[in-house]
Design an enzyme around this catalytic site. Structure first.
Site, PDB file in Angstrom:
ATOM      1  N   LEU A 539       0.830  -1.206   0.000  1.00  0.00           N
ATOM      2  CA  LEU A 539       0.000   0.000   0.000  1.00  0.00           C
ATOM      3  C   LEU A 539       0.858   1.246   0.000  1.00  0.00           C
ATOM      4  O   LEU A 539       0.441   2.295  -0.467  1.00  0.00           O
ATOM      5  CB  LEU A 539      -0.895   0.023   1.240  1.00  0.00           C
ATOM      6  CG  LEU A 539      -1.992  -1.038   1.333  1.00  0.00           C
ATOM      7  CD1 LEU A 539      -2.628  -0.988   2.697  1.00  0.00           C
ATOM      8  CD2 LEU A 539      -3.027  -0.807   0.256  1.00  0.00           C
ATOM      9  N   GLY A 542       5.450   3.577   4.851  1.00  0.00           N
ATOM     10  CA  GLY A 542       5.232   4.491   5.960  1.00  0.00           C
ATOM     11  C   GLY A 542       6.541   4.810   6.639  1.00  0.00           C
ATOM     12  O   GLY A 542       7.600   4.348   6.211  1.00  0.00           O
ATOM     13  N   VAL A 547       3.919  -0.861   4.216  1.00  0.00           N
ATOM     14  CA  VAL A 547       2.596  -1.309   4.642  1.00  0.00           C
ATOM     15  C   VAL A 547       1.973  -2.114   3.504  1.00  0.00           C
ATOM     16  O   VAL A 547       2.020  -1.704   2.350  1.00  0.00           O
ATOM     17  CB  VAL A 547       1.687  -0.107   4.968  1.00  0.00           C
ATOM     18  CG1 VAL A 547       0.347  -0.589   5.495  1.00  0.00           C
ATOM     19  CG2 VAL A 547       2.346   0.789   5.979  1.00  0.00           C
ATOM     20  N   ASP A 658       4.785  12.363  15.100  1.00  0.00           N
ATOM     21  CA  ASP A 658       4.906  12.310  13.646  1.00  0.00           C
ATOM     22  C   ASP A 658       3.546  12.505  12.984  1.00  0.00           C
ATOM     23  O   ASP A 658       3.153  11.780  12.079  1.00  0.00           O
ATOM     24  CB  ASP A 658       5.535  10.982  13.218  1.00  0.00           C
ATOM     25  CG  ASP A 658       6.023  11.034  11.781  1.00  0.00           C
ATOM     26  OD1 ASP A 658       6.109  12.154  11.237  1.00  0.00           O
ATOM     27  OD2 ASP A 658       6.298   9.981  11.206  1.00  0.00           O
TER      28      ASP A 658
END
Ligand SMILES: *[C@@H]1O[C@H](CO)[C@@H](O)[C@H](O)[C@H]1NC(C)=O
Ligand SMILES: *[C@@H]1O[C@H](CO)[C@@H](O)[C@H](O)[C@H]1NC(C)=O
Ligand SMILES: *[C@@H]1O[C@H](CO)[C@@H](O)[C@H](O)[C@H]1NC(C)=O
Ligand SMILES: *[C@@H]1O[C@H](CO)[C@@H](O)[C@H](O)[C@H]1NC(C)=O
Ligand SMILES: *[C@@H]1O[C@H](CO)[C@@H](O)[C@H](O)[C@H]1NC(C)=O
Ligand SMILES: *[C@@H]1O[C@H](CO)[C@@H](O)[C@H](O)[C@H]1NC(C)=O
Ligand SMILES: *[C@@H]1O[C@H](CO)[C@@H](O)[C@H](O)[C@H]1NC(C)=O
Ligand SMILES: *[C@@H]1O[C@H](CO)[C@@H](O)[C@H](O)[C@H]1NC(C)=O
Ligand SMILES: *[C@@H]1O[C@H](CO)[C@@H](O)[C@H](O)[C@H]1NC(C)=O
Ligand SMILES: *[C@@H]1O[C@H](CO)[C@@H](O)[C@H](O)[C@H]1NC(C)=O
Length: 850
Positions: A539, A542, A547, A658
């Site tokens: 996906l 990150g 991910v 973050d």
């Protein structure tokens, strides 16, 4: 002329015949259709052939006919809904039709008496009833749903239903007997009294028969069945009006239903693989401890004990003889009265004579429970200490618990229906006791010593065993991790064999894994779910690793994060940390479903959100338009709430460190969910120190004090929130300003602000949908959040107040000199980490223009 008419009649007849002939395949009733009781010929069948609706009888002499919905393809007729449960039709002359005058769906008997109706108060024109694939019969007017059978349930809950949490509505009521659908003696509802939530079964109108234990945001704490389906099953959703509902998410092709059976048990059934038989998966067998308050007040029921019932510490049976004869009805009472009561009776007995009684302060004793006492009241305190203080102050408080996912629970009066289970850790209940009953620890020390020795021996045993296993089969882990066995073991915490296996691999104590705390997935399951971490499933990348999208057995789509960096923590610490993080529950936080640890691999499994992240929408010229002002407002508020929860309301008090647009994920209805929270705790060094020499974060969102000095606090998150807020308002990236005169979005915002041209900042795609005052206000709040001085920035609760109200005056923001005077490198999504405070980072932050 006549031939023409004949023709027409013939056509009409033909149409009529074909219509009745094929109507068994229909899934809807309109004003022109009538369903008759003719051996299923007219029955409705949902499009995907799952459900069927029509007449049925439970005897063979046509004496009671009902209209209901059942599973179309399952041989054993299983009814999920019955219309005329109270008024069966005698004989086979009944019919179902839509009343032309008012649009109601009605059931008529042979004499055309109405035996059932949808009872809409407002008359409707041209309504149509459709049997949907999820088993919901929906009456609609011009595609607007006006009535649905899911809102008028009988005794069965199926996936797709939304059960309102607020009490009163939607009560399930059992059948009277196996062959009589009329309302029986038992009902089931959501009990939200005292603002905790649980499922309750009542016998008659009032008597409690069973309860599920409180909902902690993930599971019903008292339901011991911790298999995949219940873990990923229920969720609470909130509609636009703020009303909460329980829904059940079950993507697997397996069919599942929950029913309150005629004999008063809540049962969960799963359809067998061959589709012929329903298997009960819950409470098999149904033991005495499930019976409401089986042991009486101030007692604990534990099936691992013999007998099941025992008094809580500091309490003794009210009536020894009955208790010894296993008659638990009277329960237990206090050995020593509490301070207030002791004083009161001392005042009485001394009757005026000034006799001083000195009674020590009350205290608390811990008791682990899988099912907390009933009648908890939720109080708005944060943290164990405040909760305890509140309980001590109120003399009628008998226990409290501060539980993650629920909050501060307070009990007044007797503690009833308490359960403990040996194979589930449960949570801590703090029971109030008189001082005299607390100092009781002496005689326990011996037991503790013995226990410690035993545990020690077991640990040594495990280590020896592990070493031995390791020596014998050195390649066992890699082989078992990647074998292509067709049967993929998922995880099942209830099976003891699995448990010991997992424990063996992790070197953790078995009971640490039990309970609804954090499911551990087998690595092989993760591999299968993500197709060996294939690129198609990826996906994105990150901050803490790639991910992947995955599908675990049970059908749930999940997002799998493969942590690529070495954490500074050991395995044990890591696991404990994950358990804590998994307990953070908020609708604006992404749910952590479990994790997987194998060798160097550390993998986190999250709920999957189909709409990806906020930056995909916000900074995309086309998709940007999907976010109108109402949506953006909801997103801003959601992020603020999630952040407030992390900062203040969760026990952990997490600083995200973050926060950025790509860490805000969006669910189906575009509700924002913060992701990657808590990871900084693992990777960023010591969270308790306000100074760290490992900076985790993303350029552009980092507050100056954090970027330059490594100082972080909740105010650094407020800064990131401010940047995010400005980005959402403007639709522009903070770091997209390198070729302009302004250093960053913040600089640009300040520039416009000082020239009173703030409206130019607002995203043009918002058009007129945003009121000018709102726009100004929100940008001002953003500016307040990005001020240089951390102490001047508001905290998240003030931010929420400011966002919510129109009236309160806002302070004027100070010019953000530090941020605006330096140019931020647009490093895209790159991270700064592991840098020493004094050198590279500050240098790279303050670059001279080009
Ligand atoms: C129909 O059958 C049921 C049992 O199957 C019986 O109880 C009932 O009395 C019968 N009714 C008539 C009208 O025969
Ligand atoms: C029930 O009704 C059906 C259809 O009308 C009829 O064929 C059947 O004989 C009836 N059964 C009894 C026992 O009356
Ligand atoms: C419709 O109203 C009648 C009379 O008020 C009532 O007896 C019946 O139970 C209602 N039906 C439904 C489905 O609510
Ligand atoms: C239904 O239709 C009639 C006339 O066709 C109209 O007068 C009436 O207002 C309509 N009612 C509703 C609820 O739309
Ligand atoms: C339901 O309650 C009534 C009255 O309390 C009782 O007579 C009957 O036996 C109960 N039925 C069941 C199935 O328990
Ligand atoms: C259902 O129960 C039957 C018999 O008890 C068993 O053979 C079957 O495996 C079970 N199915 C499921 C899905 O548990
Ligand atoms: C248990 O004790 C209560 C009184 O506390 C009594 O009413 C009841 O009959 C007893 N039950 C049994 C089964 O002896
Ligand atoms: C009992 O008497 C003492 C001293 O007379 C007084 O301080 C205290 O408040 C009394 N307690 C209660 C519960 O009345
Ligand atoms: C104290 O005395 C009063 C009246 O004399 C009585 O009503 C009350 O119950 C007594 N309280 C206690 C705790 O004994
Ligand atoms: C204790 O709390 C209960 C319930 O909130 C309240 O009714 C009662 O007045 C409180 N008692 C004291 C002494 O504060």
């Amino acid at each position: 002329m006549t031939t023409k008419r004949q023709h027409a009649i013939l056509l009409l007849l033909l149409f009529f015949c074909s219509h009745t002939l094929f109507s068994h395949a229909a899934d809807s009733i309109t004003e022109d259709t009538v369903i008759r009781d003719n051996d299923g010929g007219d029955n409705l069948v949902s499009k995907d052939l799952t459900f069927e609706m029509g007449f049925f009888g439970l005897d063979n002499n046509n004496s009671s006919r009902y209209v209901g919905i059942w599973y179309h393809e399952i041989p054993v007729k299983t009814f999920i809904w019955v219309a005329n449960r109270e008024k069966p039709i005698k004989g086979r002359e009944g019919s179902i039709l839509i009343q032309k005058s008012n649009g109601n769906l009605i059931v008529l008997d042979g004499e055309n008496n109405e035996v059932w109706s949808t009872n809409m108060s407002v008359p409707r024109n041209n309504t149509k009833a459709v049997l949907r694939d999820d088993g919901n019969l929906v009456l609609s007017e011009h595609d607007k749903d006006v009535w649905q059978s899911f809102e008028d349930p009988v005794d069965t809950f199926v996936p797709g239903m939304a059960l309102p949490v607020s009490a009163g509505t939607n009560i399930f009521r059992s059948w009277k007997s196996e062959t009589d659908p009329s309302p029986g003696n038992y009902s089931m509802k959501v009990d939200s009294e005292g603002s905790t939530k649980q499922i309750l079964i009542l016998e008659g109108e009032k008597r409690r028969k069973w309860r599920s234990g409180y909902w902690d945001g993930r599971v019903f704490t008292g339901v011991s069945d911790v298999t995949g389906s219940s873990l990923f099953g229920f969720t609470v959703i909130t509609d636009t009006k703020g009303e909460e509902y329980f829904t059940y998410k079950w993507n697997s092709p397996e069919k599942v239903r929950f029913q309150i059976t005629w004999d008063g048990f809540e049962k969960k059934f799963v359809l067998d693989a061959d589709g012929k038989q329903w298997n009960r998966t819950q409470f098999e067998p149904f033991d005495d401890c499930e019976k409401y308050n089986f042991c009486g007040s101030f007692a604990v029921c534990d099936t691992g004990n013999s007998p099941f019932c025992s008094c809580m510490e500091g309490f003794e049976p009210m009536h020894w003889e009955e208790w010894n004869n296993r008659n638990w009805t009277r329960g237990c009472g206090r050995r020593t009265p509490l301070k207030a009561e002791a004083e009161r009776s001392a005042n009485n007995s001394s009757s005026g004579a000034d006799r001083e009684v000195s009674v020590g302060e009350d205290g608390f004793l811990e008791q682990r429970c899988t099912k907390f006492p009933d009648f908890a009241r939720l109080e708005n305190f944060v943290g164990d200490a405040d909760c305890q203080r509140y309980c001590l102050q109120n003399t009628s408080c008998t226990a409290y618990s501060y539980t993650i996912g629920i909050g501060c629970m307070i009990w007044y009066g007797e503690l009833v229906d308490v359960q403990h289970s040996q194979n589930n850790l449960g949570s801590l209940l703090h029971i109030r006791l008189a001082d005299a009953d607390l100092g009781d620890g002496g005689k326990n020390t011996k037991i503790w010593i013995i226990l410690a020795v035993v545990v020690g021996l077991i640990c040594i045993g495990i280590v020896v065993l592990l070493v031995w296993r390791f020596k014998r089969k050195p390649k066992v882990s890699s082989a078992s991790g990647f074998n292509n066995n067709s049967e993929i073991p998922a995880f099942d915490l209830t099976r003891s064999t699995d448990l010991s296996e997992i424990s063996g691999e992790l070197g953790l104590e078995g009971n640490q894994l039990s309970g609804a705390e954090l499911p551990l997935f087998h690595f092989s399951c993760i591999l299968a779910a993500t197709n060996n971490f294939s690129d198609e499933n990826k996906l994105g990348q990150g901050g803490f690793g790639p991910v992947y999208k995955g599908k675990i057995p049970g059908g749930e789509d999940v997002a799998v994060k493969r942590l690529s960096r070495k954490s500074s923590q050991g395995l044990e610490e890591f696991k404990n940390e994950m358990v804590l993080i998994a307990k953070l529950q908020h609708r604006n936080l992404v749910r952590l479903l479990g994790c997987c640890i194998q060798g160097e691999e550390k993998i986190l499994v999250y709920e999957y959100l189909p709409n990806k992240s906020l930056d995909c929408f916000l900074f995309d010229p086309v998709k940007q338009t999907q976010l109108d002002w109402a949506k953006r407002f909801e997103i801003i508020e959601g992020i603020a709430r999630g952040l407030l929860y992390l900062h203040r309301d969760s026990r952990l008090r997490i600083i995200h460190r973050d926060l950025k647009a790509s860490n805000i994920l969006l669910d189906e209805s575009m509700n924002p969910k913060i992701s990657d929270f808590g990871l900084a705790r693992i990777f960023g060094g010591n969270q308790n120190e306000a100074n760290t020499n490992r900076v985790v974060g993303t350029y552009g969102y980092m507050s100056p004090e954090y970027a330059m000095e490594g100082l972080f606090s909740i105010k650094s998150d407020v800064y990131s929130f401010g940047v995010l807020l400005l980005e959402i308002m403007s639709g522009r990236k903070n770091t997209s300003f390198r070729d302009t005169d302004d250093s960053s979005l913040i600089g640009y915002a300040w520039h416009l602000w000082s020239e009173q041209r703030v409206m130019e900042l607002v995203d043009p795609s918002l058009g007129d949908s945003i009121p000018k005052t709102k726009a100004l206000r929100f940008i001002q709040i953003g500016m307040l959040c990005v001020q240089d001085s951390a102490s001047r920035r508001p905290n998240m609760s003030s931010v929420l107040l400011m966002l919510g109200s129109e009236s309160t005056a806002l302070p004027l923001p100070k010019q953000p000199l530090l941020t605006t005077s330096m140019r931020i490198l647009d490093d895209g999504e790159s991270y700064s980490e592991g840098l020493d405070v004094s050198n590279d980072l500050t240098v790279s932050m303050v670059t001279t223009g080009r």
